[in-house]
Design a protein around this motif. Structure first.
Motif, PDB file in Angstrom:
ATOM      1  N   VAL A 197      11.571  -7.919  -9.522  1.00 48.27           N
ATOM      2  CA  VAL A 197      11.502  -8.054 -10.979  1.00 48.27           C
ATOM      3  C   VAL A 197      12.539  -9.058 -11.468  1.00 48.27           C
ATOM      4  O   VAL A 197      12.264  -9.901 -12.340  1.00 48.27           O
ATOM      5  CB  VAL A 197      11.704  -6.681 -11.655  1.00 48.27           C
ATOM      6  CG1 VAL A 197      11.868  -6.839 -13.167  1.00 48.27           C
ATOM      7  CG2 VAL A 197      10.528  -5.766 -11.348  1.00 48.27           C
ATOM      8  N   GLY A 198      13.749  -9.005 -10.901  1.00 47.74           N
ATOM      9  CA  GLY A 198      14.778  -9.970 -11.289  1.00 47.74           C
ATOM     10  C   GLY A 198      14.388 -11.397 -10.962  1.00 47.74           C
ATOM     11  O   GLY A 198      14.598 -12.321 -11.769  1.00 47.74           O
ATOM     12  N   LEU A 199      13.804 -11.606  -9.788  1.00 46.33           N
ATOM     13  CA  LEU A 199      13.348 -12.945  -9.418  1.00 46.33           C
ATOM     14  C   LEU A 199      12.240 -13.424 -10.342  1.00 46.33           C
ATOM     15  O   LEU A 199      12.218 -14.589 -10.760  1.00 46.33           O
ATOM     16  CB  LEU A 199      12.861 -12.937  -7.967  1.00 46.33           C
ATOM     17  CG  LEU A 199      12.277 -14.247  -7.437  1.00 46.33           C
ATOM     18  CD1 LEU A 199      13.312 -15.363  -7.467  1.00 46.33           C
ATOM     19  CD2 LEU A 199      11.746 -14.049  -6.022  1.00 46.33           C
ATOM     20  N   THR A 200      11.331 -12.529 -10.696  1.00 44.67           N
ATOM     21  CA  THR A 200      10.239 -12.905 -11.601  1.00 44.67           C
ATOM     22  C   THR A 200      10.768 -13.277 -12.981  1.00 44.67           C
ATOM     23  O   THR A 200      10.326 -14.272 -13.586  1.00 44.67           O
ATOM     24  CB  THR A 200       9.236 -11.744 -11.711  1.00 44.67           C
ATOM     25  OG1 THR A 200       8.753 -11.403 -10.409  1.00 44.67           O
ATOM     26  CG2 THR A 200       8.072 -12.130 -12.596  1.00 44.67           C
ATOM     27  N   VAL A 201      11.714 -12.503 -13.485  1.00 46.35           N
ATOM     28  CA  VAL A 201      12.275 -12.805 -14.813  1.00 46.35           C
ATOM     29  C   VAL A 201      13.015 -14.134 -14.790  1.00 46.35           C
ATOM     30  O   VAL A 201      12.860 -14.968 -15.708  1.00 46.35           O
ATOM     31  CB  VAL A 201      13.202 -11.654 -15.257  1.00 46.35           C
ATOM     32  CG1 VAL A 201      13.958 -12.033 -16.529  1.00 46.35           C
ATOM     33  CG2 VAL A 201      12.384 -10.386 -15.484  1.00 46.35           C
ATOM     34  N   MET A 202      13.806 -14.368 -13.771  1.00 44.12           N
ATOM     35  CA  MET A 202      14.541 -15.622 -13.689  1.00 44.12           C
ATOM     36  C   MET A 202      13.606 -16.813 -13.548  1.00 44.12           C
ATOM     37  O   MET A 202      13.811 -17.862 -14.163  1.00 44.12           O
ATOM     38  CB  MET A 202      15.526 -15.573 -12.522  1.00 44.12           C
ATOM     39  CG  MET A 202      16.690 -14.634 -12.721  1.00 44.12           C
ATOM     40  SD  MET A 202      17.947 -14.800 -11.436  1.00 44.12           S
ATOM     41  CE  MET A 202      18.471 -16.483 -11.689  1.00 44.12           C
TER      42      MET A 202
END
Length: 335
Positions: A197-202
């Motif tokens: 999720v963090g990679l997708t948001v970034m």
């Protein structure tokens, strides 16, 4: 038994028709998506990423050679959408069909594995399935444009290069994604879902800024790509590369961000260089990481098996050392 065989024979044509229609529909849908981000080079409209070539190569690898019929139908549908069919259209359809079929045969000759878990598989997909095979479609298409008078000879090489790179990018960006999606099986393990999720948001924040911002920030996408390859291997890196490539293509067609104020040739060169670097980095880096992890697992399994063998040997020697010699006790009693 005869009823079973007859039923199977009756189902085979129906399955072939359904597979052919599915390939044709996917090819046509990919063509419509590719035409949303077209560029003009020397008066000819070209697509920086041509998804149908990726769909075609993936269909051949998944379904086999019989899917060439669906590829030809899809190419015909795309051509009918663009223009009225003519005798030269037969040559374009033949070139667009022969290119992925040739790539399929080249990959089969070198024992290509569709899981892309080896570095050699990614290299063969790049140099045989994309760069070599797509020479057929680009040469046929650009040559027919010159032969029919729709393209002046002096513009042949510019259109040929744009056509070839667009077809190759379709293979490098679309085919791996389709092959990865095919291998997903439930249940899916989301052990690193927070990191995903963090990679997708970034990526959702950084990629639009890098591709549409006023500065030349395209290089800032590569840390995300490396992060995706290290942690999520081929699925993560290819999805990240595809998203960045699509956003860059949209920015190039809109002439904004790093592509603002550039000529047609400069836009095409910069965009294709960026897309090619993305595809190669994600493919090769994830393949190297996957190969190293598989090698480490093989070594660990071999070490575990060796430990088990040594434990059995040690246990056998200990048991043999504790047992008295045969007949020794009876001799002492007799004395």
């Amino acid at each position: 038994m005869g009823c079973v065989v007859a039923r199977k024979d009756l189902r085979t044509p129906a399955v072939f028709v359904l597979e052919t229609l599915a390939v044709a529909v996917c090819y046509y849908a990919g063509g419509r998506l590719g035409l949303l981000g077209d560029l003009t080079v020397a008066g000819a409209v070209v697509s920086p990423i041509w998804p149908p070539t990726g769909v075609a190569v993936a269909s051949l690898l998944i379904l086999g050679l019989r899917s060439w019929v669906g590829i030809a139908l899809g190419a015909m549908f795309v051509l009918m959408y663009l223009t009225t069919l003519s005798p030269a259209s037969v040559g374009v359809i033949a070139g667009n069909t022969a290119a992925p079929v040739c790539g399929y045969f080249l990959l089969r000759m070198v024992d290509f594995r569709s899981d892309l878990s080896r570095l050699r598989d990614c290299l063969t997909l790049v140099f045989l399935g994309a760069f070599s095979a797509m020479l057929i479609s680009s040469s046929t298409g650009a040559g027919l444009l010159v032969a029919t008078g729709d393209l002046p000879w002096r513009s042949f090489w510019g259109v040929w290069m744009a056509w070839w790179v667009g077809d190759a990018m379709g293979v490098l960006l679309i085919t791996p994604v389709l092959l990865v999606l095919l291998r997903l099986r439930p249940p899916l393990h989301w052990s690193r879902w927070k990191e995903a999720v963090g990679l997708t948001v970034m990526a959702g924040f950084l990629v639009p800024v890098a591709t549409r911002g006023p500065g030349s920030l395209l290089f800032s996408v590569y840390p995300l790509l490396i992060w995706a390859a290290l942690r999520f291997r081929l699925p993560g890196s290819m999805l990240c590369a595809l998203f960045a490539s699509v956003m860059a293509t949209i920015a190039a067609t809109d002439r904004i961000g790093p592509f603002e104020g550039l000529s047609e040739v400069e836009v095409m060169v910069n965009l294709q260089t960026f897309n090619g670097a993305l595809a190669l980095t994600s493919l090769l880096l994830s393949a190297v990481i996957t190969e190293q992890q598989n090698t480490r697992r093989s070594v660990e399994r071999a070490c575990d098996e060796l430990v088990e063998v040594l434990e059995h040997l040690t246990a056998g020697e200990s048991a043999a050392g504790r047992s008295p010699p045969e007949g020794g006790g009876r001799t002492r009693d007799a004395g």
